[in-house]
Write a protein that holds these residues in place. Structure first.
Motif, PDB file in Angstrom:
ATOM      1  N   THR A 207      50.045 -63.949  93.362  1.00 20.90           N
ATOM      2  CA  THR A 207      48.127 -63.099  92.455  1.00 20.90           C
ATOM      3  C   THR A 207      49.433 -62.741  91.013  1.00 20.90           C
ATOM      4  O   THR A 207      50.387 -62.259  90.372  1.00 20.90           O
ATOM      5  CB  THR A 207      48.163 -61.313  92.380  1.00 20.90           C
ATOM      6  OG1 THR A 207      48.061 -61.903  94.177  1.00 20.90           O
ATOM      7  CG2 THR A 207      46.870 -61.213  92.403  1.00 20.90           C
ATOM      8  N   GLY A 208      48.508 -63.564  90.168  1.00 20.14           N
ATOM      9  CA  GLY A 208      49.711 -62.917  88.622  1.00 20.14           C
ATOM     10  C   GLY A 208      48.399 -63.471  86.627  1.00 20.14           C
ATOM     11  O   GLY A 208      46.898 -64.383  87.653  1.00 20.14           O
ATOM     12  N   SER A 209      49.004 -63.874  86.692  1.00 21.76           N
ATOM     13  CA  SER A 209      48.294 -65.037  85.133  1.00 21.76           C
ATOM     14  C   SER A 209      48.093 -66.318  86.147  1.00 21.76           C
ATOM     15  O   SER A 209      48.833 -66.516  86.566  1.00 21.76           O
ATOM     16  CB  SER A 209      49.379 -64.470  84.308  1.00 21.76           C
ATOM     17  OG  SER A 209      50.153 -65.414  84.236  1.00 21.76           O
ATOM     18  N   VAL A 210      47.279 -67.356  85.124  1.00 25.15           N
ATOM     19  CA  VAL A 210      47.017 -68.214  85.223  1.00 25.15           C
ATOM     20  C   VAL A 210      47.886 -69.022  84.296  1.00 25.15           C
ATOM     21  O   VAL A 210      48.568 -69.754  84.876  1.00 25.15           O
ATOM     22  CB  VAL A 210      45.647 -69.020  84.225  1.00 25.15           C
ATOM     23  CG1 VAL A 210      45.648 -70.091  83.864  1.00 25.15           C
ATOM     24  CG2 VAL A 210      44.606 -67.896  85.008  1.00 25.15           C
ATOM     25  N   GLY A 211      48.657 -68.540  83.917  1.00 25.24           N
ATOM     26  CA  GLY A 211      49.768 -69.501  83.258  1.00 25.24           C
ATOM     27  C   GLY A 211      51.361 -69.477  84.529  1.00 25.24           C
ATOM     28  O   GLY A 211      52.038 -69.950  84.444  1.00 25.24           O
ATOM     29  N   GLY A 212      51.099 -68.099  85.346  1.00 29.94           N
ATOM     30  CA  GLY A 212      52.194 -68.299  85.969  1.00 29.94           C
ATOM     31  C   GLY A 212      51.689 -68.776  87.265  1.00 29.94           C
ATOM     32  O   GLY A 212      52.375 -69.145  88.492  1.00 29.94           O
ATOM     33  N   GLY A 213      50.249 -68.941  87.456  1.00 29.66           N
ATOM     34  CA  GLY A 213      49.736 -69.821  88.890  1.00 29.66           C
ATOM     35  C   GLY A 213      50.204 -70.959  88.815  1.00 29.66           C
ATOM     36  O   GLY A 213      50.991 -72.218  89.240  1.00 29.66           O
ATOM     37  N   GLN A 214      49.957 -71.137  87.395  1.00 26.21           N
ATOM     38  CA  GLN A 214      50.473 -72.620  87.044  1.00 26.21           C
ATOM     39  C   GLN A 214      52.068 -73.347  87.116  1.00 26.21           C
ATOM     40  O   GLN A 214      52.595 -74.443  87.278  1.00 26.21           O
ATOM     41  CB  GLN A 214      49.899 -73.070  85.195  1.00 26.21           C
ATOM     42  CG  GLN A 214      48.454 -72.965  85.367  1.00 26.21           C
ATOM     43  CD  GLN A 214      48.037 -72.846  83.389  1.00 26.21           C
ATOM     44  OE1 GLN A 214      49.072 -73.228  82.904  1.00 26.21           O
ATOM     45  NE2 GLN A 214      47.147 -73.663  82.937  1.00 26.21           N
ATOM     46  N   ALA A 215      52.586 -72.487  86.411  1.00 29.15           N
ATOM     47  CA  ALA A 215      53.743 -72.198  86.822  1.00 29.15           C
ATOM     48  C   ALA A 215      54.532 -72.840  88.584  1.00 29.15           C
ATOM     49  O   ALA A 215      55.365 -73.372  89.223  1.00 29.15           O
ATOM     50  CB  ALA A 215      55.052 -71.138  85.710  1.00 29.15           C
ATOM     51  N   MET A 216      53.517 -72.099  88.909  1.00 29.92           N
ATOM     52  CA  MET A 216      54.060 -72.165  91.057  1.00 29.92           C
ATOM     53  C   MET A 216      53.744 -73.735  91.101  1.00 29.92           C
ATOM     54  O   MET A 216      54.017 -73.658  91.827  1.00 29.92           O
ATOM     55  CB  MET A 216      52.802 -71.179  91.485  1.00 29.92           C
ATOM     56  CG  MET A 216      53.901 -69.566  91.578  1.00 29.92           C
ATOM     57  SD  MET A 216      55.218 -69.177  92.501  1.00 29.92           S
ATOM     58  CE  MET A 216      55.402 -67.392  91.399  1.00 29.92           C
ATOM     59  N   GLU A 217      52.494 -73.466  90.934  1.00 29.54           N
ATOM     60  CA  GLU A 217      52.006 -75.243  91.192  1.00 29.54           C
ATOM     61  C   GLU A 217      53.359 -76.478  90.425  1.00 29.54           C
ATOM     62  O   GLU A 217      53.518 -77.197  90.823  1.00 29.54           O
ATOM     63  CB  GLU A 217      50.709 -75.124  90.262  1.00 29.54           C
ATOM     64  CG  GLU A 217      49.088 -74.915  90.897  1.00 29.54           C
ATOM     65  CD  GLU A 217      48.056 -75.546  90.747  1.00 29.54           C
ATOM     66  OE1 GLU A 217      47.600 -75.826  89.309  1.00 29.54           O
ATOM     67  OE2 GLU A 217      46.712 -75.641  92.160  1.00 29.54           O
ATOM     68  N   ARG A 218      53.333 -75.765  89.385  1.00 32.29           N
ATOM     69  CA  ARG A 218      54.615 -77.451  88.763  1.00 32.29           C
ATOM     70  C   ARG A 218      55.937 -77.190  89.411  1.00 32.29           C
ATOM     71  O   ARG A 218      56.395 -78.294  90.185  1.00 32.29           O
ATOM     72  CB  ARG A 218      54.986 -76.857  87.457  1.00 32.29           C
ATOM     73  CG  ARG A 218      53.535 -77.215  85.843  1.00 32.29           C
ATOM     74  CD  ARG A 218      54.050 -76.854  84.394  1.00 32.29           C
ATOM     75  NE  ARG A 218      54.061 -75.479  84.474  1.00 32.29           N
ATOM     76  CZ  ARG A 218      53.977 -74.655  83.920  1.00 32.29           C
ATOM     77  NH1 ARG A 218      52.729 -75.528  83.260  1.00 32.29           N
ATOM     78  NH2 ARG A 218      54.083 -73.967  83.747  1.00 32.29           N
ATOM     79  N   ALA A 219      56.449 -75.918  90.340  1.00 32.87           N
ATOM     80  CA  ALA A 219      57.206 -75.586  90.646  1.00 32.87           C
ATOM     81  C   ALA A 219      56.912 -76.321  92.490  1.00 32.87           C
ATOM     82  O   ALA A 219      58.212 -77.195  93.204  1.00 32.87           O
ATOM     83  CB  ALA A 219      58.564 -74.019  90.850  1.00 32.87           C
ATOM     84  N   ALA A 220      56.317 -76.139  92.935  1.00 35.14           N
ATOM     85  CA  ALA A 220      55.788 -76.701  94.591  1.00 35.14           C
ATOM     86  C   ALA A 220      55.049 -78.578  94.172  1.00 35.14           C
ATOM     87  O   ALA A 220      55.390 -79.248  95.702  1.00 35.14           O
ATOM     88  CB  ALA A 220      54.609 -75.364  94.516  1.00 35.14           C
ATOM     89  N   ALA A 221      55.053 -78.739  93.208  1.00 35.54           N
ATOM     90  CA  ALA A 221      54.242 -80.255  92.887  1.00 35.54           C
ATOM     91  C   ALA A 221      55.663 -81.143  93.454  1.00 35.54           C
ATOM     92  O   ALA A 221      57.122 -81.062  93.529  1.00 35.54           O
ATOM     93  CB  ALA A 221      54.301 -80.594  91.530  1.00 35.54           C
ATOM     94  N   GLY A 222      54.741 -81.999  94.153  1.00 40.91           N
ATOM     95  CA  GLY A 222      55.649 -82.430  95.652  1.00 40.91           C
ATOM     96  C   GLY A 222      56.192 -82.223  96.474  1.00 40.91           C
ATOM     97  O   GLY A 222      56.554 -82.700  97.565  1.00 40.91           O
ATOM     98  N   THR A 223      55.965 -80.348  96.725  1.00 43.37           N
ATOM     99  CA  THR A 223      56.997 -80.202  98.169  1.00 43.37           C
ATOM    100  C   THR A 223      56.028 -79.725  98.809  1.00 43.37           C
ATOM    101  O   THR A 223      56.428 -79.893 100.151  1.00 43.37           O
ATOM    102  CB  THR A 223      57.734 -78.520  97.685  1.00 43.37           C
ATOM    103  OG1 THR A 223      56.399 -78.106  96.896  1.00 43.37           O
ATOM    104  CG2 THR A 223      58.105 -78.678  96.489  1.00 43.37           C
ATOM    105  N   PHE A 224      54.862 -80.128  98.929  1.00 42.79           N
ATOM    106  CA  PHE A 224      53.769 -80.114  99.505  1.00 42.79           C
ATOM    107  C   PHE A 224      53.816 -78.693 100.505  1.00 42.79           C
ATOM    108  O   PHE A 224      52.841 -78.638 101.564  1.00 42.79           O
ATOM    109  CB  PHE A 224      53.582 -80.348 101.015  1.00 42.79           C
ATOM    110  CG  PHE A 224      54.165 -82.188 100.871  1.00 42.79           C
ATOM    111  CD1 PHE A 224      52.803 -82.824 100.119  1.00 42.79           C
ATOM    112  CD2 PHE A 224      55.075 -83.068 100.999  1.00 42.79           C
ATOM    113  CE1 PHE A 224      52.765 -83.806  99.328  1.00 42.79           C
ATOM    114  CE2 PHE A 224      55.185 -84.699 100.313  1.00 42.79           C
ATOM    115  CZ  PHE A 224      53.696 -85.056  99.452  1.00 42.79           C
ATOM    116  N   THR A 225      54.050 -77.414  99.670  1.00 43.87           N
ATOM    117  CA  THR A 225      54.006 -76.441  99.942  1.00 43.87           C
ATOM    118  C   THR A 225      52.509 -75.262  99.841  1.00 43.87           C
ATOM    119  O   THR A 225      52.312 -76.031  99.122  1.00 43.87           O
ATOM    120  CB  THR A 225      55.281 -75.533  98.992  1.00 43.87           C
ATOM    121  OG1 THR A 225      56.595 -75.822  99.704  1.00 43.87           O
ATOM    122  CG2 THR A 225      55.173 -74.048  99.104  1.00 43.87           C
ATOM    123  N   GLY A 226      52.400 -75.094 100.538  1.00 41.26           N
ATOM    124  CA  GLY A 226      50.927 -74.721 100.267  1.00 41.26           C
ATOM    125  C   GLY A 226      50.955 -72.545 100.155  1.00 41.26           C
ATOM    126  O   GLY A 226      52.364 -72.593  99.674  1.00 41.26           O
TER     127      GLY A 226
END
Length: 460
Positions: A207-226
C-alpha cells in the motif's frame, strides 16, 4: 550493508526514532526461518490460529494509550481522535468471523466414484509493506487474514511510522503467535527489491504510491510472485440535485480534511449540481473555518501537521498553481501555517481539470469544487482521472446512485457517506490505483491459492 532509518517528527522536525536496516544476507536468513516455521503454523487448527491472532489484536489494544501519542509524534494525527484501534479491531474481527466460510473447501461432487473439491491453501510467506498514513489499519487488512489462512507474515512499515511494526510484532508474540511466523523487519528500498526479485516471498501486498507500486512490479517481474497493490487515489464526491447540501458538505469535507487529508480514500475533488453549488460551498467554507490547526498532542487541535515537509510542499504547490491559473481560494491563511508541515486547509472553486489539484493526487487538506449540470457531466468528470479507488454519491435515490455508480470507474461506490472501509466488502481499485482485493471473502481468496482434488474411489 546496513543503513539507518530516521523517523522525523512533523511536530518539530526532530528525529523521533532510528533503526538499522537488515542487510540482504541477514534478511534472507530471517526469512528462511519464517519459511521453515510456516508449515507447522498452517497445520494448526483454524480456530487456534484465529484465537491467537485475535489475542494479538487485543494486545495491541492494550497498548493504545501509548500508541496514540506515539502516532501523533510520528505522523501528526491529533490525539483527540484516539488512534486506530477501532478500525483495527473491526477489520480483524470480521475476518476472523468469516474465516471458516472464506477458507472452506468448494465441494464439486462426492458420489460412489469420485470425490472432487477445491481447497484454499496458504501461499507460504506473505510480505506486507504498509504505509504511514493509517499504519495499523492498513497493516491488519492483510496481517490478520494472512495469518488466519495459514501463511507466515513478514511486515515492513514506512520509515515515517517506524515503530508500528515493532509494536504489532511484540503484541502478537506476547499473545502466542510464534516469532518466526510473524516477523517485523527494517529494510531499505534496494534490499526490499532484491528480496522480491530473489523470490523470497510467495505473495506481496503493498500500500503506497504509484511509483512504489511500479517498483514492486519491476522487482517481481519474471518471478510470478502474486501482488496486491493499493496505490494512489483522487477520489471524487458528487452531490446530486436532490441531496441536502449541508449534510453533504459535512460528510464530504470531513472526508477531504480528516488526518490532514492524508487518507487513501479521502475525497480530493467534489462535483455539485449547479442548483446546490453556492449553498454547498458556503457550508464547506464554514466547516473548514471552524478547524483548529496545531500541535497534534493538544486535545483541542482538529488538524495536525502533514507527516513530512515534502508532502506539504506538494500540496502548497498545487494550490498556488491553481490560484495562479484562476482558482479562488476561500480560506485565509491561518496563523499556525508555518510554511512547513503545518498548513492551512484549503477549499478551491473556479477549478478545472487542467489544474494539477484536480488531476494529480494531493494527499493533503485541499479540495476543489466544481458545478455540474447533470449526472452525465458528473460521470464524465469523475472518470477523467488515472485513479479509481472510491466515489461518494449524495442523493435520496438509491436506484439513481446505483445507476450512476455503475458508470463510474472505481473500486467502491458510496452513497451518503465517504472515507470508510467496510471489511465485509472487497477493498479494491482500478486503473493506476492498483489491483487485487483485500478483506471480505475475496481477501481470503487473494491470500491463498486454489488446490484441486480429484479422488477416484476404490471399487473393491
Amino acid at each position: 550493508m546496513t543503513t539507518t532509518l530516521n523517523c522525523i517528527s512533523p511536530i518539530d522536525g526532530s528525529v523521533f526514532a532510528t533503526r538499522e536496516t537488515l542487510s540482504a544476507e541477514a534478511a534472507r536468513a530471517a526469512i528462511a526461518e519464517t519459511r521453515a516455521a510456516q508449515a507447522a503454523w498452517a497445520a494448526r487448527p483454524l480456530q487456534e490460529r484465529i484465537d491467537l491472532v485475535m489475542a494479538g489484536v487485543a494486545a495491541v489494544g492494550e497498548m493504545n494509550d501509548e500508541i496514540v501519542p506515539e502516532l501523533a509524534r510520528m505522523m501528526g494525527r491529533p490525539v483527540r481522535y484516539g488512534g486506530e484501534f477501532g478500525g483495527f479491531n473491526e477489520r480483524a474481527s470480521y475476518m476472523a468471523e468469516i474465516a471458516e466460510e472464506g477458507l472452506a473447501d468448494i465441494e464439486v461432487s462426492d458420489d460412489g466414484a469420485f470425490h472432487r473439491y477445491i481447497r484454499r491453501v496458504p501461499h507460504g510467506v506473505v510480505f506486507v509493506v504498509a504505509p504511514w498514513n493509517y499504519p495499523y489499519m492498513t497493516a491488519i487488512n492483510t496481517v490478520a487474514p494472512a495469518l488466519i489462512a495459514g501463511n507466515a507474515v513478514v511486515l515492513k512499515h514506512a520509515t515515517q511510522t517506524l515503530l508500528v511494526g515493532e509494536r504489532m510484532a511484540r503484541a502478537f508474540h506476547a499473545a502466542g503467535v510464534p516469532e518466526a511466523v510473524f516477523r517485523n523487519v527494517f529494510l531499505d528500498h534496494d534490499t526490499t527489491s532484491t528480496l522480491i526479485a530473489d523470490r523470497q516471498f510467495d505473495f506481496v501486498n503493498f500500500t503506497g504510491s504509484v511509483g512504489g507500486g511500479q517498483a514492486m512490479e519491476r522487482a517481481a517481474a519474471g518471478t510470478f510472485t502474486g501482488l496486491g497493490l493499493e496505490l494512489g487515489g483522487k477520489d471524487p464526491g458528487y452531490v446530486m440535485d436532490d441531496a441536502d447540501p449541508a449534510t453533504a458538505a459535512e460528510g464530504l469535507i470531513d472526508a477531504a480534511m480528516f488526518n490532514s487529508g492524508q487518507c487513501c480514500c479521502g475525497i480530493e475533488r467534489i462535483y455539485v449540481h449547479d442548483s446546490l453549488f453556492d449553498a454547498f460551498v458556503a457550508k464547506a467554507v464554514e466547516i473548514v473555518n471552524g478547524y483548529r490547526v496545531g500541535d497534534p498532542l493538544d486535545p483541542e487541535t482538529t488538524i495536525g501537521p502533514m507527516a513530512n515537509t515534502r508532502f506539504a510542499a506538494e500540496v502548497r504547490a498545487q494550490i498556488n498553481e491553481a490560484v495562479a491559473a484562476g482558482a479562488v481560494a476561500h480560506i485565509a491563511t491561518m496563523p499556525q501555517d508555518d510554511g512547513g508541515c503545518y498548513l492551512t486547509p484549503q477549499i478551491l472553486t473556479n477549478v478545472t481539470h487542467d489544474m494539477r489539484v484536480m488531476r494529480d493526487e494531493s494527499f493533503g487538506p485541499v479540495v476543489g469544487i466544481m458545478p455540474v449540470k447533470d449526472d452525465a457531466e458528473a460521470v464524465r468528470l469523475m472518470n477523467d482521472s488515472p485513479f479509481g479507488l472510491t466515489a461518494s454519491l449524495w442523493t435520496r435515490d438509491a436506484v439513481r446512485a446505483a445507476q450512476v455508480g455503475d458508470a463510474i470507474e472505481t473500486g467502491t461506490v458510496f452513497m451518503n457517506r465517504a472515507d470508510y472501509l467496510d471489511p465485509a466488502l472487497c477493498w479494491t481499485g482500478c486503473k493506476s490505483t492498483g489491483r487485487g482485493g483485500a478483506l471480505s471473502v475475496i481477501g481470503y481468496h487473494n491470500l491463498t491459492r486454489p488446490k484441486s482434488y480429484h479422488l477416484k474411489k476404490a471399487t473393491t
